[in-house]
Write an enzyme that holds these catalytic residues in place. Structure first.
Site, PDB file in Angstrom:
ATOM      1  N   TYR A  19       0.949  -1.458   0.154  1.00 47.43           N
ATOM      2  CA  TYR A  19      -0.180  -0.002   0.037  1.00 47.43           C
ATOM      3  C   TYR A  19       0.745   1.212   0.032  1.00 47.43           C
ATOM      4  CZ  TYR A  19      -2.995  -3.825   1.882  1.00 47.43           C
ATOM      5  OH  TYR A  19      -3.446  -5.050   1.903  1.00 47.43           O
ATOM      6  N   TYR A 147     -12.753  -7.163   5.960  1.00 43.01           N
ATOM      7  CA  TYR A 147     -11.452  -7.177   5.134  1.00 43.01           C
ATOM      8  C   TYR A 147     -11.138  -8.785   4.803  1.00 43.01           C
ATOM      9  CZ  TYR A 147      -6.661  -7.277   3.105  1.00 43.01           C
ATOM     10  OH  TYR A 147      -5.607  -7.299   2.364  1.00 43.01           O
ATOM     11  N   ASP A 248     -14.102 -16.596   7.361  1.00 41.81           N
ATOM     12  CA  ASP A 248     -12.927 -16.204   7.413  1.00 41.81           C
ATOM     13  C   ASP A 248     -11.966 -16.061   8.693  1.00 41.81           C
ATOM     14  OD1 ASP A 248     -10.458 -15.031   6.748  1.00 41.81           O
ATOM     15  OD2 ASP A 248     -11.196 -13.301   5.300  1.00 41.81           O
ATOM     16  N   LYS A 277      -2.217 -17.043   7.658  1.00 40.27           N
ATOM     17  CA  LYS A 277      -1.363 -16.394   8.514  1.00 40.27           C
ATOM     18  C   LYS A 277      -0.563 -16.999   9.484  1.00 40.27           C
ATOM     19  CE  LYS A 277      -3.742 -11.684   8.529  1.00 40.27           C
ATOM     20  NZ  LYS A 277      -2.560 -10.872   7.800  1.00 40.27           N
TER      21      LYS A 277
HETATM   22  N1  PMP Z   1      -8.708 -12.383   5.488  1.00 43.27           N
HETATM   23  C1  PMP Z   1      -8.347 -11.944   6.550  1.00 43.27           C
HETATM   24  C2  PMP Z   1      -9.272 -11.848   7.643  1.00 43.27           C
HETATM   25  C3  PMP Z   1      -7.062 -11.171   6.650  1.00 43.27           C
HETATM   26  O1  PMP Z   1      -6.953 -10.499   7.583  1.00 43.27           O
HETATM   27  C4  PMP Z   1      -6.090 -10.990   5.591  1.00 43.27           C
HETATM   28  C5  PMP Z   1      -4.818 -10.442   5.710  1.00 43.27           C
HETATM   29  N2  PMP Z   1      -4.606  -9.422   6.587  1.00 43.27           N
HETATM   30  C6  PMP Z   1      -6.530 -11.933   4.487  1.00 43.27           C
HETATM   31  C7  PMP Z   1      -7.628 -12.344   4.421  1.00 43.27           C
HETATM   32  C8  PMP Z   1      -5.506 -11.762   3.169  1.00 43.27           C
HETATM   33  O2  PMP Z   1      -4.456 -12.678   3.663  1.00 43.27           O
HETATM   34  P1  PMP Z   1      -3.113 -12.588   2.606  1.00 43.27           P
HETATM   35  O3  PMP Z   1      -2.594 -11.368   3.204  1.00 43.27           O
HETATM   36  O4  PMP Z   1      -2.210 -13.796   3.316  1.00 43.27           O
HETATM   37  O5  PMP Z   1      -3.591 -12.880   1.276  1.00 43.27           O
END
Ligand code: PMP
Length: 430
Positions: A19, A147, A248, A277
């Site tokens: 970003y 997100y 998610d 993660k």
């Molecule tokens: N979903 C959530 C809830 C996240 O917090 C993130 C990353 N911050 C992602 C998806 C995307 O994961 P990545 O950065 O490994 O593509």
């Protein structure tokens, strides 16, 4: 070998950061090595990493068990394609994940990042309805402030205002957004907070494939917490209107909120679930999309179905081996007590910030501590002050927050909370 100034100047001119502007790049700090919960900069300074490398390094850095797993796997093979081949690290990881996941999860797709696992989850939902003869069910419903990643499918379900919708309007799939609940706990829950989502489901269920949510904690869309009851009600509505529920757990999974998965706090089973993660303890990129037998059978119900996804580095053996070691280490550790102790200490040491001028809210959940300011934080100057106090954080928007490694000591965590507290004061005096 290039001198430090030389390679730093080169990278500043040529290498993009997240970003970030390439023509006016923000300051970045060169890290030489990391061990325990500390990052060591090239200039010799050390900082406590209160971010766990974007919430993933739950065991800290240079962890002997994870290093050993990587080294041993390297002697076998770093990678082989997953098309037509398989390997033990992937099978072992699938078995470990299914052991700890909600009991209805039955099948796993290994993806190469969190965003990709969300794309796969969306594909699963769309293919499910196509195969079942309802191709018109292809939209998603979510709540604001969410997100789910930076790829196009994932972006389409990120918050339409704080996310990137304005940059890609006309390109992103047109999804549906409901108001996010404001109650942070069941004690504050009011059924009126379901109204917006409920009315969208009533009006649009015929064209909806799934509801997608981050369970209990909304991360990068605002570090907001919501009541488990909201999730229970969403599950009930999905059952009533025959919609799939995608959870998610990329940010919340593996103990971060106090339970192995946040959905456990609501006693809710998803149809599809994403993890990433902390899956590899923050060592390398690996994610997974899990689904129930019902979803799997649905995808194949037209007799010809195959799941249309297959990245080059799917189920990378090195990443799977480290993930196996990370899960073993987590399960063998007193992680619940550690997260509970971090939660209690964050509450005790950040509570006073509620009284500081300029602070709008302080909220704590598991190993997550958030100070929300009334105005946007000046990130570069706050970061300078944090680093002077030996702490690494990356505030965003109005938020100064920490998600430390679970192995952080009480003294180290006190340094983090003290630095956060002084960052609020600095901010106010400007
Ligand atoms: N979903 C959530 C809830 C996240 O917090 C993130 C990353 N911050 C992602 C998806 C995307 O994961 P990545 O950065 O490994 O593509």
């Amino acid at each position: 070998m290039k001198q430090q100034e030389e390679w730093l100047a080169f990278e500043r001119q040529h290498v993009w950061h997240p970003y970030a502007s390439m023509i006016n790049p923000a300051q970045v700090y060169p890290v030489m090595r990391a061990a325990g919960v500390e990052l060591e900069f090239e200039d010799g300074r050390s900082v406590i990493d209160g971010m766990s490398s974007w919430w993933s390094a739950i065991h800290g850095y240079n962890v002997p068990e994870l290093n050993r797993a990587a080294e041993q796997q390297l002697q076998q093979m770093a990678h082989v394609m997953f098309g037509g081949l398989t390997h033990r690290p992937a099978a072992d990881l699938a078995s470990k994940l299914l052991e700890i996941a909600p009991e209805n999860m039955a099948h796993i797709f290994f993806a190469d990042s969190g965003s990709v696992s969300v794309e796969v989850a969306i594909k699963m939902a769309l293919q499910y309805w196509q195969a079942k003869g309802s191709p018109e069910k292809q939209r998603l419903l979510t709540i604001r402030n969410g997100y789910h990643g930076d790829t196009f499918g994932a972006m389409s379900v990120c918050d339409p205002e704080s996310g990137m919708h304005h940059l890609f309007s006309g390109v992103l799939a047109q999804q549906l957004f409901a108001e996010a609940p404001t109650a942070g706990s069941d004690a504050q829950w009011d059924v009126a907070q379901l109204a917006s989502l409920q009315s969208r489901i009533r009006t649009h269920h015929h064209e909806l494939a799934a509801v997608i949510l981050e369970p209990i904690v909304q991360g990068a869309g605002g570090m907001r917490f919501y009541a488990p009851e909201f999730l229970r009600q969403v599950r009930r509505l999905c059952d009533e209107y025959d919609l799939l529920l995608i959870l998610d757990e990329i940010a919340t999974g593996f103990g971060r909120t106090g339970t192995m998965f946040a959905s456990e706090q609501a006693g809710v089973h998803p149809d599809i679930m994403c993890v990433g993660k902390a899956l590899t303890g923050g060592y390398m990129s690996l994610a997974a999309t899990l689904c129930s037998a019902k979803v799997c059978e649905g995808i194949h119900s037209d007799g010809s179905g195959v799941l249309m996804h297959g990245p080059t580095f799917m189920a990378n053996p090195l990443a799977c081996a480290v993930a196996n070691a990370s899960l073993d280490l987590l399960l063998a550790s007193p992680w619940q007590q550690r997260v509970a102790a971090i939660e209690a200490q964050l509450e005790a040491e950040l509570a006073g910030c509620r009284e500081l001028p300029g602070v709008a809210d302080v909220r704590i959940k598991g190993a997550i501590g958030v100070i929300e300011m009334q105005d946007a934080v000046d990130v570069p100057s706050v970061q300078v002050s944090l680093i002077e106090r030996g702490v690494w954080l990356r505030p965003f928007g109005k938020l100064i927050y920490t998600m430390p490694p679970f192995v952080i000591s009480s003294a180290q965590l006190s340094r983090v909370t003290a630095a956060m507290t002084s960052a609020c004061t600095l901010f106010d005096s400007k």
